[in-house]
Design an enzyme around this catalytic site. Structure first.
Site: not given
Ligand code: NAP
Length: 258
Positions: A158, A165
């Site tokens: 991570y 985070k």
């Molecule tokens: P995801 O679908 O890949 O979403 C992440 C988003 O962040 C994407 O839409 C990405 O766009 C966007 N992003 C990255 N750089 C950016 C920028 N400069 N400006 C605007 N948007 C930007 O993955 P997700 O898992 O749903 O993630 C959403 C949140 O949940 C994140 O904060 C992640 O750390 C958190 N989270 C996820 C998990 C898990 O296991 N999935 C667990 C705990 C927390 P691009 O694709 O264009 O980069």
């Protein structure tokens, strides 16, 4: 009787990359509850996917917003000011770190990799909130961001995202304190692992999913819909007394003693 009716309320939902995104699950729950939605995408690469998804939710506004470019955040605030006049809900589902910073040794994280991860994944919460605050404070509002257990525990691979985070969760508390008098609440959901685009960038993610399901109380992984439902609660008046908190949607992983 309590029910969740968000009709007449406006939600800015950031971080939809595709149908697996946690922000997309939240957007679907908000839409079902009657909220008006704006989805933002980070760059042209994602435009057609997000527009395609948005077509399944009639009336949804789709705008570009790259949080590293202030002018795109201001353009979103301007458009929503003109179209809606207020925002009552903000979903921050954005995170990014360089691939090499999630694969190599944490100790070797580059300066620019550290800065970029913290800028996109943590500073953006403050910056976006600041730039849409005139709309959020009109009627009061609720902000939800998405975190992970690596904010407080060492999690293999991570790396710098754990640092981001930790800053994100501290920012939730500080913002909640500062915006409380404006009736704007700020909370985080700390989600268990869900297979999304961002998650698959974490080295060994499949193994993480397996270990999580084995060790947590519910003996299974969470679904993105469970994150959506928790966000719906935090964004609605049902949670009107809750701010500055991190709520764990992790099937009972964190509270275990092993
Ligand atoms: P995801 O679908 O890949 O979403 C992440 C988003 O962040 C994407 O839409 C990405 O766009 C966007 N992003 C990255 N750089 C950016 C920028 N400069 N400006 C605007 N948007 C930007 O993955 P997700 O898992 O749903 O993630 C959403 C949140 O949940 C994140 O904060 C992640 O750390 C958190 N989270 C996820 C998990 C898990 O296991 N999935 C667990 C705990 C927390 P691009 O694709 O264009 O980069």
């Amino acid at each position: 009787m309590y029910s969740i009716d968000l009709s007449g309320r406006h939600a800015l939902v950031m971080g939809v990359a595709n149908h697996r995104s946690l922000s997309w699950a939240i957007a679907q729950c908000l839409h079902q509850a009657g909220a008006e939605l704006c989805l933002t995408y980070a760059g042209e690469r994602l435009q057609s996917t997000v527009e395609e998804l948005a077509r399944s939710l009639p009336g949804v506004i789709v705008l570009e917003c790259d949080v590293t470019r202030d002018e795109t955040i201001d353009a979103v605030a301007k458009t929503l000011g003109e179209r809606w006049g207020s925002i009552e809900m903000l979903v921050h589902g954005i995170a990014f770190a360089k691939k090499e910073d999630l694969e190599g040794a944490f100790v070797a994280t580059s300066r620019d990799g550290f800065q970029l991860a913290l800028e996109v994944s943590a500073y953006s919460l403050l910056n976006v909130t600041h730039r849409v605050l005139p709309l959020l404070e009109k009627n009061g509002g609720s902000i939800v961001t998405l975190s992970y257990l690596a904010a407080e525990r060492a999690v293999p691979s991570y790396n710098v995202m754990g640092s981001a985070k930790a800053v994100l969760e501290q920012s939730v508390r500080q913002l909640a304190y500062e915006l409380g008098p404006k009736n704007v609440r700020v909370n985080a959901i700390s989600a268990g692992p869900v297979s999304t685009l961002a998650a698959r960038g974490i080295h060994g993610f499949t193994d993480m999913l397996k270990k999580h399901a084995e060790r947590c109380a519910l003996k299974r992984n969470i679904t993105k819909e469970e994150v959506g439902k928790a966000a719906l609660f935090l964004l609605s008046d049902l949670s009107s007394g809750i701010t500055g908190e991190v709520i764990y949607v992790d099937a009972g992983y964190r509270m275990m003693g092993w």
